[in-house]
Scaffold this active site. Structure first.
Site, mmCIF file in Angstrom:
data_model
loop_
_atom_site.group_PDB
_atom_site.id
_atom_site.type_symbol
_atom_site.label_atom_id
_atom_site.label_comp_id
_atom_site.label_asym_id
_atom_site.label_seq_id
_atom_site.Cartn_x
_atom_site.Cartn_y
_atom_site.Cartn_z
ATOM 1 N N GLU A 181 0.841 -1.196 0.000
ATOM 2 C CA GLU A 181 0.000 0.000 0.000
ATOM 3 C C GLU A 181 0.878 1.249 0.000
ATOM 4 O OE1 GLU A 181 -3.974 -1.813 2.048
ATOM 5 O OE2 GLU A 181 -2.676 -0.670 3.361
ATOM 6 N N CYS A 224 1.066 -1.483 15.833
ATOM 7 C CA CYS A 224 1.067 -1.281 14.377
ATOM 8 C C CYS A 224 0.510 -2.501 13.657
ATOM 9 C CB CYS A 224 2.492 -0.994 13.902
ATOM 10 S SG CYS A 224 2.620 -0.789 12.109
ATOM 11 N N CYS A 262 -1.234 6.169 9.699
ATOM 12 C CA CYS A 262 -0.036 5.502 10.221
ATOM 13 C C CYS A 262 -0.379 4.213 10.930
ATOM 14 C CB CYS A 262 0.663 6.387 11.246
ATOM 15 S SG CYS A 262 1.315 7.865 10.557
ATOM 16 N N CYS A 305 6.072 -3.839 16.162
ATOM 17 C CA CYS A 305 5.667 -2.853 17.163
ATOM 18 C C CYS A 305 4.233 -3.163 17.578
ATOM 19 C CB CYS A 305 5.772 -1.439 16.601
ATOM 20 S SG CYS A 305 7.481 -1.031 16.114
ATOM 21 N N CYS A 362 6.418 -6.285 7.660
ATOM 22 C CA CYS A 362 7.482 -5.683 8.469
ATOM 23 C C CYS A 362 7.886 -6.663 9.560
ATOM 24 C CB CYS A 362 6.985 -4.382 9.109
ATOM 25 S SG CYS A 362 8.271 -3.478 10.001
ATOM 26 N N CYS A 421 3.347 8.693 0.745
ATOM 27 C CA CYS A 421 3.825 7.819 1.816
ATOM 28 C C CYS A 421 4.077 6.446 1.199
ATOM 29 C CB CYS A 421 2.778 7.751 2.928
ATOM 30 S SG CYS A 421 3.233 6.644 4.254
HETATM 31 N N1 SAH Z 1 9.140 1.356 10.239
HETATM 32 C C1 SAH Z 1 9.253 2.779 10.206
HETATM 33 C C2 SAH Z 1 8.269 3.462 9.257
HETATM 34 C C3 SAH Z 1 6.822 3.008 9.225
HETATM 35 S S1 SAH Z 1 5.665 3.529 10.420
HETATM 36 C C4 SAH Z 1 9.081 3.334 11.595
HETATM 37 O O1 SAH Z 1 8.737 2.609 12.501
HETATM 38 O O2 SAH Z 1 9.376 4.516 11.800
HETATM 39 C C5 SAH Z 1 5.462 5.256 10.390
HETATM 40 C C6 SAH Z 1 5.045 5.787 11.776
HETATM 41 O O3 SAH Z 1 3.703 5.376 12.147
HETATM 42 C C7 SAH Z 1 5.959 5.254 12.890
HETATM 43 O O4 SAH Z 1 6.323 6.280 13.761
HETATM 44 C C8 SAH Z 1 5.049 4.245 13.561
HETATM 45 O O5 SAH Z 1 5.468 3.969 14.851
HETATM 46 C C9 SAH Z 1 3.712 4.933 13.487
HETATM 47 N N2 SAH Z 1 2.580 4.040 13.774
HETATM 48 C C10 SAH Z 1 2.536 2.698 13.638
HETATM 49 N N3 SAH Z 1 1.325 2.231 14.018
HETATM 50 C C11 SAH Z 1 0.584 3.288 14.390
HETATM 51 C C12 SAH Z 1 -0.762 3.442 14.852
HETATM 52 N N4 SAH Z 1 -1.584 2.404 14.989
HETATM 53 N N5 SAH Z 1 -1.183 4.676 15.135
HETATM 54 C C13 SAH Z 1 -0.368 5.734 14.968
HETATM 55 N N6 SAH Z 1 0.889 5.662 14.512
HETATM 56 C C14 SAH Z 1 1.370 4.444 14.232
#
Ligand code: SAH
Length: 372
Positions: free
Chosen positions: A103, A130, A346, A127, A123, A116
């Site tokens: 996506e 996410c 995000c 986290c 991934c 984006c």
């Molecule tokens: N892997 C990289 C880039 C992808 S995520 C990273 O971790 O930075 C881009 C941003 O969205 C990151 O800061 C991530 O922590 C955040 N993110 C992930 N899941 C989210 C969620 N459910 N709500 C808000 N932000 C989120």
């Protein structure tokens, strides 16, 4: 319009021009007894005009086009789905040559136009908040697939000849696919192509320290965003598992050493999870950790999703957290989540596909079916 790459079966023995930097295309021309400048013509067609069909590259002679078609292909991700948010955000589901999906998101007026972009299918970072992390890693994207997302989105939004920003904040961890990510940035930077300035690119990472140290030596350096999300080692390890290997202390040390251009700063992203990492103490600790750094903080109130066990704090709690940082003279912004209604915000990017069908992935499929 960008057309689909030729059939995978036909392209097996052909060189994929979408995977090559300009000097590599030049070398490929010269190796075939052709003039090097044809490489620049090809780059202009593919990147500036969004034309991936060699037949349509009309400033190349017919015999040359015929020859090139025989030996080369230009793979381009195919738009297999598109959703438009009420706020103008557009989420594209792109199909790759091997049938996998990723996506990419177009976010208008931020105030600039922003793409984006994903760097991996899935991934590996897992986290806790996410959705992409629930998929696990399926595979790295190639440099051509990373740059290809920008070609496709710029073509679809009519921005091929206009300025736009790129954030590497889609699916995947860019520093976990370092070489392909940096090669894609060089391809996008090429002046005969889209000529994207590194100042318009932001790389967001969980903070893989050796990757950051390597990035610090790159001639073409994007802006840096660090996904921090916690202020103690224990809590960060719980939320961002790579912290076990690259602890907060080592990460912040690498950030302090990171070479920054004049007036530029590192962005620290901090997802706010209700009752977990959003207390006044958390905010004060965050300010202490970042004291003395050229930093700005980007607060991201959680974008909730089924299967994610955290919730989004109230606006008052977000405001209080931001105020504590501002009172300590920190630059702080609260990210306005875009495209939440189409799950384009995000941490909400996820697509089915992949051989590994983990429990998380299966669950994710169900979730997607539920909303579409
Ligand atoms: N892997 C990289 C880039 C992808 S995520 C990273 O971790 O930075 C881009 C941003 O969205 C990151 O800061 C991530 O922590 C955040 N993110 C992930 N899941 C989210 C969620 N459910 N709500 C808000 N932000 C989120």
């Amino acid at each position: 319009m960008i057309s689909r790459a030729s059939e995978a079966s036909q392209s097996k023995s052909r060189v994929d021009l979408a995977e090559l930097e300009l000097p590599e295309v030049e070398a490929a021309m010269v190796a075939r007894g052709e003039q090097a400048f044809h490489a620049r013509q090809i780059y202009r067609w593919v990147y500036r005009r969004g034309q991936a069909d060699i037949d349509q590259m009309t400033d190349l002679s017919r015999p040359l086009r015929a020859r090139l078609k025989d030996e080369f292909t230009v793979s381009t991700p195919k738009v297999s789905g598109e959703q438009l948010s009420t706020d103008g955000t557009r989420k594209f589901v792109l199909e790759l040559a091997d049938g996998r999906h990723i996506e990419s998101v177009f976010i208008p007026d931020t105030p600039s136009m922003t793409f984006c972009v994903s760097t991996q299918v899935g991934c590996a970072m897992s986290c806790g908040f996410c959705l992409t992390g629930k998929m696990g890693l399926v595979r790295n994207l190639t440099a051509g697939e990373i740059a290809g997302q920008v070609r496709v989105l710029a073509g679809a939004t009519g921005l091929l000849d206009k300025p736009f920003n790129i954030v590497l904040m889609g699916m995947g961890e860019p520093l976990h696919n370092y070489d392909n990510t940096m090669k894609a940035l060089r391809m996008l930077h090429e002046e005969h192509g889209l000529a994207v300035s590194p100042l318009r690119v932001t790389l967001s990472t969980v903070g893989i320290v050796p990757g950051l140290e390597r990035l610090a030596t790159e001639p073409l350096m994007p802006n840096l965003a660090i996904s921090l999300h916690a202020t103690t080692e224990d809590q960060r390890t719980a939320l961002v598992p790579p912290n076990r290997k690259y602890p907060l202390a080592a990460l912040l040390e690498a950030c302090r050493k990171f070479p920054l251009k004049k007036r530029s700063r590192i962005t620290f992203e901090y997802v706010l999870l209700d009752g977990v990492n959003d207390s006044a103490d958390d905010a004060r600790r965050l300010a202490t950790l970042l004291a003395g750094m050229k930093a700005k903080v980007n607060l991201i109130p959680l974008n909730p999703a089924p299967g994610i066990e955290f919730s989004r704090p109230s606006d008052e709690r977000v405001e209080r957290f931001a105020q504590i940082l501002a009172d300590r003279h920190m630059t702080v912004s609260v990210r306005k989540s875009r495209g939440r209604d189409i799950r384009a915000a995000c941490g909400q990017l996820i697509v089915e596909g992949g051989t590994k069908k983990s429990a998380g992935q299966q669950m994710a499929r169900l979730i997607e079916l539920d909303v579409r």
